[in-house]
Design a protein around this motif. Structure first.
Motif, PDB file in Angstrom:
ATOM      1  N   SER A  45       0.852  -1.185   0.000  1.00  0.00           N
ATOM      2  CA  SER A  45       0.000   0.000   0.000  1.00  0.00           C
ATOM      3  C   SER A  45       0.885   1.231   0.000  1.00  0.00           C
ATOM      4  O   SER A  45       1.880   1.299   0.738  1.00  0.00           O
ATOM      5  CB  SER A  45      -0.921   0.023   1.221  1.00  0.00           C
ATOM      6  N   GLU A  46       0.536   2.207  -0.833  1.00  0.00           N
ATOM      7  CA  GLU A  46       1.295   3.454  -0.850  1.00  0.00           C
ATOM      8  C   GLU A  46       1.121   4.233   0.453  1.00  0.00           C
ATOM      9  O   GLU A  46       1.885   5.165   0.720  1.00  0.00           O
ATOM     10  CB  GLU A  46       0.859   4.318  -2.034  1.00  0.00           C
ATOM     11  N   ARG A  47       0.140   3.859   1.254  1.00  0.00           N
ATOM     12  CA  ARG A  47      -0.096   4.551   2.524  1.00  0.00           C
ATOM     13  C   ARG A  47       0.761   4.006   3.660  1.00  0.00           C
ATOM     14  O   ARG A  47       0.770   4.573   4.751  1.00  0.00           O
ATOM     15  CB  ARG A  47      -1.574   4.447   2.899  1.00  0.00           C
ATOM     16  N   ASP A  48       1.454   2.890   3.411  1.00  0.00           N
ATOM     17  CA  ASP A  48       2.246   2.239   4.449  1.00  0.00           C
ATOM     18  C   ASP A  48       3.732   2.333   4.134  1.00  0.00           C
ATOM     19  O   ASP A  48       4.135   2.614   2.994  1.00  0.00           O
ATOM     20  CB  ASP A  48       1.851   0.765   4.578  1.00  0.00           C
ATOM     21  N   SER A  49       4.549   2.059   5.133  1.00  0.00           N
ATOM     22  CA  SER A  49       5.983   1.896   4.900  1.00  0.00           C
ATOM     23  C   SER A  49       6.223   0.548   4.221  1.00  0.00           C
ATOM     24  O   SER A  49       5.452  -0.403   4.420  1.00  0.00           O
ATOM     25  CB  SER A  49       6.748   1.951   6.229  1.00  0.00           C
ATOM     26  N   TRP A  50       7.285   0.486   3.435  1.00  0.00           N
ATOM     27  CA  TRP A  50       7.603  -0.746   2.713  1.00  0.00           C
ATOM     28  C   TRP A  50       8.841  -1.399   3.318  1.00  0.00           C
ATOM     29  O   TRP A  50       9.856  -0.734   3.534  1.00  0.00           O
ATOM     30  CB  TRP A  50       7.859  -0.467   1.235  1.00  0.00           C
ATOM     31  N   ALA A  51       8.763  -2.692   3.566  1.00  0.00           N
ATOM     32  CA  ALA A  51       9.911  -3.486   3.995  1.00  0.00           C
ATOM     33  C   ALA A  51      10.149  -4.541   2.924  1.00  0.00           C
ATOM     34  O   ALA A  51       9.516  -5.598   2.909  1.00  0.00           O
ATOM     35  CB  ALA A  51       9.633  -4.127   5.352  1.00  0.00           C
ATOM     36  N   LEU A  52      11.044  -4.228   2.011  1.00  0.00           N
ATOM     37  CA  LEU A  52      11.276  -5.070   0.844  1.00  0.00           C
ATOM     38  C   LEU A  52      12.525  -5.922   1.030  1.00  0.00           C
ATOM     39  O   LEU A  52      13.457  -5.538   1.746  1.00  0.00           O
ATOM     40  CB  LEU A  52      11.421  -4.204  -0.409  1.00  0.00           C
ATOM     41  N   LEU A  53      12.550  -7.054   0.343  1.00  0.00           N
ATOM     42  CA  LEU A  53      13.667  -7.990   0.449  1.00  0.00           C
ATOM     43  C   LEU A  53      14.232  -8.310  -0.929  1.00  0.00           C
ATOM     44  O   LEU A  53      13.481  -8.373  -1.913  1.00  0.00           O
ATOM     45  CB  LEU A  53      13.209  -9.289   1.124  1.00  0.00           C
ATOM     46  N   PRO A  54      15.534  -8.540  -1.021  1.00  0.00           N
ATOM     47  CA  PRO A  54      16.103  -9.012  -2.294  1.00  0.00           C
ATOM     48  C   PRO A  54      15.440 -10.328  -2.716  1.00  0.00           C
ATOM     49  O   PRO A  54      15.205 -11.217  -1.884  1.00  0.00           O
ATOM     50  CB  PRO A  54      17.585  -9.223  -1.956  1.00  0.00           C
ATOM     51  N   GLY A  55      15.077 -10.418  -3.981  1.00  0.00           N
ATOM     52  CA  GLY A  55      14.373 -11.605  -4.462  1.00  0.00           C
ATOM     53  C   GLY A  55      12.877 -11.546  -4.260  1.00  0.00           C
ATOM     54  O   GLY A  55      12.153 -12.458  -4.681  1.00  0.00           O
ATOM     55  N   GLY A  56      12.388 -10.469  -3.626  1.00  0.00           N
ATOM     56  CA  GLY A  56      10.957 -10.345  -3.364  1.00  0.00           C
ATOM     57  C   GLY A  56      10.190  -9.868  -4.587  1.00  0.00           C
ATOM     58  O   GLY A  56      10.729  -9.199  -5.469  1.00  0.00           O
ATOM     59  N   THR A  57       8.912 -10.220  -4.631  1.00  0.00           N
ATOM     60  CA  THR A  57       8.029  -9.798  -5.723  1.00  0.00           C
ATOM     61  C   THR A  57       6.829  -9.084  -5.130  1.00  0.00           C
ATOM     62  O   THR A  57       6.185  -9.596  -4.201  1.00  0.00           O
ATOM     63  CB  THR A  57       7.567 -11.009  -6.563  1.00  0.00           C
ATOM     64  N   TYR A  58       6.507  -7.899  -5.657  1.00  0.00           N
ATOM     65  CA  TYR A  58       5.521  -7.025  -5.026  1.00  0.00           C
ATOM     66  C   TYR A  58       4.686  -6.302  -6.079  1.00  0.00           C
ATOM     67  O   TYR A  58       5.046  -6.237  -7.254  1.00  0.00           O
ATOM     68  CB  TYR A  58       6.233  -5.982  -4.155  1.00  0.00           C
ATOM     69  N   TYR A  59       3.567  -5.727  -5.624  1.00  0.00           N
ATOM     70  CA  TYR A  59       2.766  -4.857  -6.490  1.00  0.00           C
ATOM     71  C   TYR A  59       1.955  -3.903  -5.629  1.00  0.00           C
ATOM     72  O   TYR A  59       1.719  -4.142  -4.445  1.00  0.00           O
ATOM     73  CB  TYR A  59       1.838  -5.680  -7.392  1.00  0.00           C
ATOM     74  N   PHE A  60       1.543  -2.798  -6.245  1.00  0.00           N
ATOM     75  CA  PHE A  60       0.590  -1.892  -5.597  1.00  0.00           C
ATOM     76  C   PHE A  60      -0.298  -1.279  -6.670  1.00  0.00           C
ATOM     77  O   PHE A  60       0.036  -1.292  -7.860  1.00  0.00           O
ATOM     78  CB  PHE A  60       1.311  -0.797  -4.793  1.00  0.00           C
ATOM     79  N   ASN A  63      -5.740   4.133  -7.380  1.00  0.00           N
ATOM     80  CA  ASN A  63      -7.098   4.350  -7.887  1.00  0.00           C
ATOM     81  C   ASN A  63      -7.719   3.067  -8.427  1.00  0.00           C
ATOM     82  O   ASN A  63      -8.801   3.083  -8.999  1.00  0.00           O
ATOM     83  CB  ASN A  63      -7.103   5.432  -8.987  1.00  0.00           C
ATOM     84  N   PHE A  64      -7.069   1.963  -8.232  1.00  0.00           N
ATOM     85  CA  PHE A  64      -7.473   0.662  -8.760  1.00  0.00           C
ATOM     86  C   PHE A  64      -7.658   0.685 -10.282  1.00  0.00           C
ATOM     87  O   PHE A  64      -8.345  -0.147 -10.851  1.00  0.00           O
ATOM     88  CB  PHE A  64      -8.747   0.144  -8.090  1.00  0.00           C
ATOM     89  N   SER A  65      -7.024   1.659 -10.946  1.00  0.00           N
ATOM     90  CA  SER A  65      -7.012   1.674 -12.401  1.00  0.00           C
ATOM     91  C   SER A  65      -5.588   1.728 -12.948  1.00  0.00           C
ATOM     92  O   SER A  65      -5.385   1.635 -14.153  1.00  0.00           O
ATOM     93  CB  SER A  65      -7.822   2.861 -12.941  1.00  0.00           C
ATOM     94  N   THR A  66      -4.613   1.889 -12.044  1.00  0.00           N
ATOM     95  CA  THR A  66      -3.185   1.798 -12.367  1.00  0.00           C
ATOM     96  C   THR A  66      -2.563   0.769 -11.442  1.00  0.00           C
ATOM     97  O   THR A  66      -2.900   0.714 -10.256  1.00  0.00           O
ATOM     98  CB  THR A  66      -2.502   3.165 -12.193  1.00  0.00           C
ATOM     99  N   ILE A  67      -1.662  -0.048 -11.981  1.00  0.00           N
ATOM    100  CA  ILE A  67      -0.998  -1.065 -11.170  1.00  0.00           C
ATOM    101  C   ILE A  67       0.478  -1.106 -11.530  1.00  0.00           C
ATOM    102  O   ILE A  67       0.847  -1.003 -12.698  1.00  0.00           O
ATOM    103  CB  ILE A  67      -1.669  -2.449 -11.346  1.00  0.00           C
ATOM    104  N   VAL A  68       1.328  -1.220 -10.507  1.00  0.00           N
ATOM    105  CA  VAL A  68       2.775  -1.334 -10.672  1.00  0.00           C
ATOM    106  C   VAL A  68       3.221  -2.602  -9.961  1.00  0.00           C
ATOM    107  O   VAL A  68       2.925  -2.793  -8.773  1.00  0.00           O
ATOM    108  CB  VAL A  68       3.511  -0.108 -10.085  1.00  0.00           C
ATOM    109  N   ALA A  69       3.918  -3.478 -10.691  1.00  0.00           N
ATOM    110  CA  ALA A  69       4.417  -4.726 -10.122  1.00  0.00           C
ATOM    111  C   ALA A  69       5.919  -4.810 -10.373  1.00  0.00           C
ATOM    112  O   ALA A  69       6.410  -4.352 -11.405  1.00  0.00           O
ATOM    113  CB  ALA A  69       3.702  -5.925 -10.746  1.00  0.00           C
ATOM    114  N   PHE A  70       6.655  -5.416  -9.438  1.00  0.00           N
ATOM    115  CA  PHE A  70       8.101  -5.482  -9.616  1.00  0.00           C
ATOM    116  C   PHE A  70       8.697  -6.668  -8.858  1.00  0.00           C
ATOM    117  O   PHE A  70       8.119  -7.184  -7.888  1.00  0.00           O
ATOM    118  CB  PHE A  70       8.770  -4.175  -9.162  1.00  0.00           C
ATOM    119  N   ALA A  71       9.866  -7.092  -9.350  1.00  0.00           N
ATOM    120  CA  ALA A  71      10.635  -8.172  -8.747  1.00  0.00           C
ATOM    121  C   ALA A  71      12.052  -7.663  -8.524  1.00  0.00           C
ATOM    122  O   ALA A  71      12.682  -7.142  -9.448  1.00  0.00           O
ATOM    123  CB  ALA A  71      10.646  -9.396  -9.647  1.00  0.00           C
TER     124      ALA A  71
END
Length: 475
Positions: A45-60, A63-71
């Protein structure tokens, strides 16, 4: 090349499923989200802090009409680059006006706004319906819930040629007075007031006995949503075709569908990301692989969820912060951008057999010949020699075909999210797209093989970019 062709039918069939599940940008994001979660991606969530890890896969989503996903590559550290494919979720369509009830000539009609630059004459004499989202109060919060009426409940009828002999000289319409879908007749509507259970779904949702009010008939809609009528706050709907997407042609070589521009590129990039994020694939990766699917490209991208917003740059910045020290994130972000590449993926214009003079003589993209690299000296596309080389070299090494496109000097050139992001973020960019016919029609077409080529090319881009880019020296 053969491998891409052999897998094309399966990939195109998967595209058909994606298209049929995505009549609106909201539904496209919902389907993308479903696929990402099935592949093990974690929602942020863009409203929260992010705790990301190497090798992790995520998305946010935004407006539920744009989506960004990354690895995140397991060897990524702040300052390393990003391999990004950007596309868009929206397509030209009529959207309902806030006060949409129109009564004319004994018919009840819906007033619509034209969204984008559609071929509006193609919307006439089609079996139409509506889809979109409804804002609902749930407890102490509010949510949007998706709606897609499957039955044909609307139609925009043409005028008989007997009443307009000039139509043979060209079908010209007034989008305010003539692009107006018919919903029902006044006579049947009056009769149905006493028999509410016989109303069509849309009548139940939209009409009271005397006037249109977007909140009328909420007791029926609330039954569909499982909530109280007072909990329905608003809705956002667009007109869409009821005919499903399909694979056709005598040799089953074409995709027939609405919204190929640009859900085809959205699907191919999303599938490529998902299929390139196995643990083994990310083991030695130094970059972040990303897909960004934006809303509002068809109207200029100037919105909170469009490519003109900071949504992609925000993602780059937050990933950099999460993976390193916040005090040095500005320098790391700037270094990362200069080691990154954006593939702006938006459908391209295939050579039309009946209008061949509309293409420049030496740049005539054809179906079944791979992704089209787009060039424009006036920066309507962001491609340059460096970015086109990288993208083409990735294809050349795996025997994938590519094509080139330049618009004629005596014709206006369209544009994409490419120049917007290239100038706004400062990222190297190449503009590409699969060739298609009937762009911005209610029904478009592209080639099955090009779906396979697009998916394969994007997947190779994610897998091979970081290694190739180490050998490209410019500045």
């Amino acid at each position: 090349m053969k491998a891409a062709i052999l897998g094309a039918q399966e990939t195109a069939s998967d595209l058909i499923s994606f298209l049929n599940a995505a009549p609106t940008p909201f539904h496209a994001v919902a389907e993308a989200k479903r696929r990402l979660e099935a592949a093990g991606f974690t929602q942020l969530s863009e409203r929260d802090s992010w705790a990301l890890l190497p090798g992790g896969t995520y998305y946010f989503t935004r407006n539920f009409s744009t989506i960004v996903a990354f690895a995140i590559g397991k060897r990524f550290y702040p300052g390393c680059g990003f391999a990004i494919v950007g596309a868009h979720t929206d397509s030209p369509c009529p959207k309902l006006k806030p006060r949409s009830k129109i009564v004319k000539g004994g018919f009840l009609e819906l007033g619509v706004q034209t969204y984008g630059s559609g071929l509006w004459h193609t919307w006439f004499d089609r079996d139409l319906t509506v889809a979109g989202r409804v804002m609902v109060r749930r407890g102490n919060g509010f949510s949007h819930e998706l709606v897609h009426v499957k039955e044909p409940i609307l139609r925009i009828p043409t005028l008989a040629i007997h009443l307009d002999k000039t139509v043979s000289e060209g079908f010209k319409i007034n989008t305010q007075t003539q692009l107006v879908p018919v919903l029902a007749s006044c006579i049947k509507d009056a009769n149905s007031k006493a028999e509410a259970h016989h109303h069509s779904l849309l009548l139940k949702v939209f009409y009271t006995s005397t006037e249109l009010h977007v909140y009328s008939g909420l007791q029926i809609l609330s039954s569909e949503l499982g909530c109280e009528s007072d909990d329905i706050c608003d809705f956002e709907l667009q007109v869409c075709d009821t005919q499903p997407s399909s694979i056709g042609g005598a040799l089953k070589e074409f995709v027939f569908s609405g919204r190929l521009d640009n859900l085809c590129m959205s699907f191919c990039s999303l599938k490529a990301l998902i299929d390139s994020t196995s643990e083994a694939s990310l083991e030695n990766e130094t970059v972040v692989r990303m897909v960004a699917l934006f809303d509002h490209e068809e109207v200029g991208s100037n919105s909170a969820q469009g490519a003109g917003s900071p949504v992609m740059l925000d993602a780059l910045k937050r990933i950099t912060i999460s993976m390193g020290e916040e005090s040095s994130q500005n320098v790391s972000k700037l270094k990362a951008i200069q080691q990154s590449l954006l593939v702006s993926a938006d459908m391209a214009h295939c050579l039309h057999p009946n209008y061949m003079d509309k293409h420049e003589e030496n740049h005539q993209p054809k179906m079944h010949k791979g992704l089209v690299v787009k060039y424009n000296a006036n920066q309507r596309y962001a491609t340059n020699a460096v970015t086109s080389f990288i993208f083409k070299e990735i294809a050349r090494r795996q025997d994938l075909p590519t094509q080139d496109f330049v618009v004629r000097n005596d014709m206006a050139c369209g544009s994409t999210i490419g120049p917007i992001l290239a100038s706004g973020v400062g990222i190297r960019t190449v503009d590409v797209g699969a060739p298609q016919l009937s762009m911005h029609s209610i029904r478009e077409m592209c080639g099955v093989d090009d779906v396979g080529y697009s998916y394969r090319h994007f997947k190779l881009f994610f897998e091979d970019f970081s290694a190739l880019d180490q050998h490209v020296n410019v500045d």
